[in-house]
Design an enzyme around this catalytic site. Structure first.
Site, PDB file in Angstrom:
ATOM      1  N   LYS A  88       0.525   1.540   1.253  1.00 60.84           N
ATOM      2  CA  LYS A  88       0.929   1.851  -0.125  1.00 60.84           C
ATOM      3  C   LYS A  88       0.169   3.040  -0.709  1.00 60.84           C
ATOM      4  CE  LYS A  88       2.930  -2.468  -1.735  1.00 60.84           C
ATOM      5  NZ  LYS A  88       2.814  -3.378  -0.566  1.00 60.84           N
ATOM      6  N   GLU A 110       4.398  -1.349 -12.148  1.00 63.58           N
ATOM      7  CA  GLU A 110       4.542  -2.802 -12.171  1.00 63.58           C
ATOM      8  C   GLU A 110       4.095  -3.316 -10.820  1.00 63.58           C
ATOM      9  OE1 GLU A 110       7.659  -1.196 -11.505  1.00 63.58           O
ATOM     10  OE2 GLU A 110       7.874  -2.108  -9.523  1.00 63.58           O
ATOM     11  N   SER A 376       1.700  -2.550   8.854  1.00 56.17           N
ATOM     12  CA  SER A 376       1.669  -1.980   7.502  1.00 56.17           C
ATOM     13  C   SER A 376       0.407  -2.299   6.715  1.00 56.17           C
ATOM     14  CB  SER A 376       2.905  -2.430   6.719  1.00 56.17           C
ATOM     15  OG  SER A 376       3.014  -3.842   6.715  1.00 56.17           O
TER      16      SER A 376
HETATM   17  C1  LIG Z   1       3.910  -4.054  -0.034  1.00 50.26           C
HETATM   18  C2  LIG Z   1       3.796  -4.293   1.411  1.00 50.26           C
HETATM   19  C3  LIG Z   1       4.929  -4.320   2.261  1.00 50.26           C
HETATM   20  C4  LIG Z   1       6.337  -4.203   1.749  1.00 50.26           C
HETATM   21  O1  LIG Z   1       6.634  -3.031   1.113  1.00 50.26           O
HETATM   22  P1  LIG Z   1       7.574  -1.910   1.743  1.00 50.26           P
HETATM   23  O2  LIG Z   1       7.830  -1.006   0.614  1.00 50.26           O
HETATM   24  O3  LIG Z   1       8.815  -2.597   2.243  1.00 50.26           O
HETATM   25  O4  LIG Z   1       6.835  -1.279   2.849  1.00 50.26           O
HETATM   26  C5  LIG Z   1       4.730  -4.464   3.620  1.00 50.26           C
HETATM   27  N1  LIG Z   1       3.503  -4.616   4.140  1.00 50.26           N
HETATM   28  C6  LIG Z   1       2.396  -4.618   3.373  1.00 50.26           C
HETATM   29  C7  LIG Z   1       1.068  -4.788   4.019  1.00 50.26           C
HETATM   30  C8  LIG Z   1       2.510  -4.457   1.993  1.00 50.26           C
HETATM   31  O5  LIG Z   1       1.399  -4.469   1.228  1.00 50.26           O
END
Ligand SMILES: *Cc1c(COP(=O)(O)O)cnc(C)c1O
Length: 392
Positions: A88, A110, A376
């Site tokens: 993010k 938000e 992610s």
């Molecule tokens: C917020 C988040 C997601 C989902 O958000 P996307 O916009 O779909 O990438 C996925 N993995 C993690 C670790 C997150 O914090």
């Protein structure tokens, strides 16, 4: 073909469905964002911060034991090693630099689980800019550590007291704020969603993920293109970034993994590509979980980041056009996959990311396939969930 067109659409999805009072703001951003992103001074500052502050490039790691288990070649794109623990931050760094160049003095956002709120509060602290984060009252109670982080970072966390007191209500409050403060305020949206140009802008900021995968894979495998890229999808930003430079490489399979929650047919799910119908959410036309009369359905997933009733317009288009393969994974499958990655590779993933690893149980790959999975985020934030689930 899979990129946004001049009108802000991906196929039939996208656009900007916004209150008239927001039009000047969104239009100003639309007119300027590509030009600003192309400025050498912008690129320089963005690249420098990604390197020295976020810690990029994030490694591309060959997961040997995981690969042995599933008899295919699995690489992990380590977004979990970024500052603040997920992808993010790539987007919030980009947007804070954008806001500064647009002359904005105040940031609003938000947040649901608080991850985007923390990433936003972080870059506001970094730049010394006022930050207000709207968060549902229920989420504030559920996510105390992230609320504390945002406060430490100097952000004001304002509770959304209406409706179900969760993410969509926080979004409504943020939009109301933006209508009331159109001149000095920039709204940092946290995923590849929202009115055009947000999905495209967020995707471009996150596209550093696939830009790096290309040269990293070239070093390791002698070729830039894997056979598959796999990523979990909430709103779709980590997937959009991991797919971006492969969208038009038709030989690269793009696999998007959604949260089935307790199961597609249980009424407690967030599998938008299966359960969604065309509708409007956050100012864009996309696939959306809704009742017959168009009210947004409350989604459910054990992972807060995938607990979203819509999906970004790019992904809606990848889904209906058949370019993307969409797989949904239940809470149980994700939790088991998270534990497995931990035991096999010594990496505790975010539960969102665990969904992407769960596909290997049923989706078979060839032994010489190269599969890159977007890891992610890291699992520290989910420890209590893992403790409760596995009775640790
Ligand atoms: C917020 C988040 C997601 C989902 O958000 P996307 O916009 O779909 O990438 C996925 N993995 C993690 C670790 C997150 O914090």
């Amino acid at each position: 073909m899979y990129n946004v067109n001049e009108k802000g659409y991906y196929g039939e999805f996208g656009g900007a469905f916004i209150p008239e009072m927001l039009y000047p703001n969104v239009e100003h951003l639309r007119q300027r964002y590509l030009e600003i992103m192309a400025e050498p001074s912008f690129k320089e500052e963005f690249d420098q911060l990604l390197k020295d502050y976020v810690g990029r490039p994030s490694p591309l790691y060959f997961a040997k034991r995981l690969s042995q288990k599933y008899n295919t070649k699995i690489y992990l794109k380590r977004e979990d090693l970024n500052h603040t623990g997920a992808h993010k931050i790539n987007n919030t760094i980009g947007q804070i630099l954008m806001a500064k160049r647009l002359g904005k003095k105040r940031i609003i956002a938000e947040t649901g689980a608080g991850q985007h709120g923390v990433a936003t509060a972080t870059v506001c602290a970094l730049m010394g800019i006022v930050c207000i984060v709207y968060m549902g009252e229920i989420d504030i109670a559920r996510q105390a550590p992230n609320v504390a982080r945002m406060k430490m970072l100097g952000a004001e966390v304002r509770p959304a007291l209406s409706g179900s007191k969760t993410l969509k209500d926080a979004t409504n409050e943020a939009i109301r704020d933006w209508i009331n403060n159109p001149v000095d305020t920039h709204y940092i949206i946290g995923s590849a969603i929202g009115p055009h140009p947000y999905p495209d802008m967020v995707t471009r900021f996150q596209s550093i993920i696939s830009e790096e995968i290309k040269w990293q894979l070239k070093e390791k495998e002698g070729k830039e293109n894997p056979d598959y890229v796999v990523a979990c999808v909430g709103g779709g930003s980590n997937a959009a970034g991991a797919f971006y430079h492969y969208l038009h490489e038709e030989k690269v399979g793009l696999i998007a993994v959604e949260a089935a929650g307790k199961g597609i047919d249980t009424g407690q799910s967030a599998a938008t590509s299966i359960l969604g119908k065309v509708g409007i959410i956050h100012g864009c036309k996309t696939l959306l979980m809704q009742t017959d009369d168009g009210q947004i359905t409350e989604p459910y997933s054990i992972s807060a980041g995938l607990d979203y009733p819509g999906v970004g317009p790019m992904h809606a288009h990848l889904c209906t056009s058949g370019r993307g393969e969409f797989i949904s994974i239940t809470d149980d499958e994700a939790m088991q996959a998270g534990l497995m990655l931990t035991k096999l590779e010594g990496i505790i993933p975010a539960i969102e990311s665990s969904h992407a690893f769960a596909i290997f149980e049923n989706r078979k790959f060839n032994p010489d396939d190269v599969v890159v999975v977007s890891l992610s985020g890291r699992g520290d934030k989910d420890l209590q969930n893992y403790i409760d689930y596995f009775k640790l």
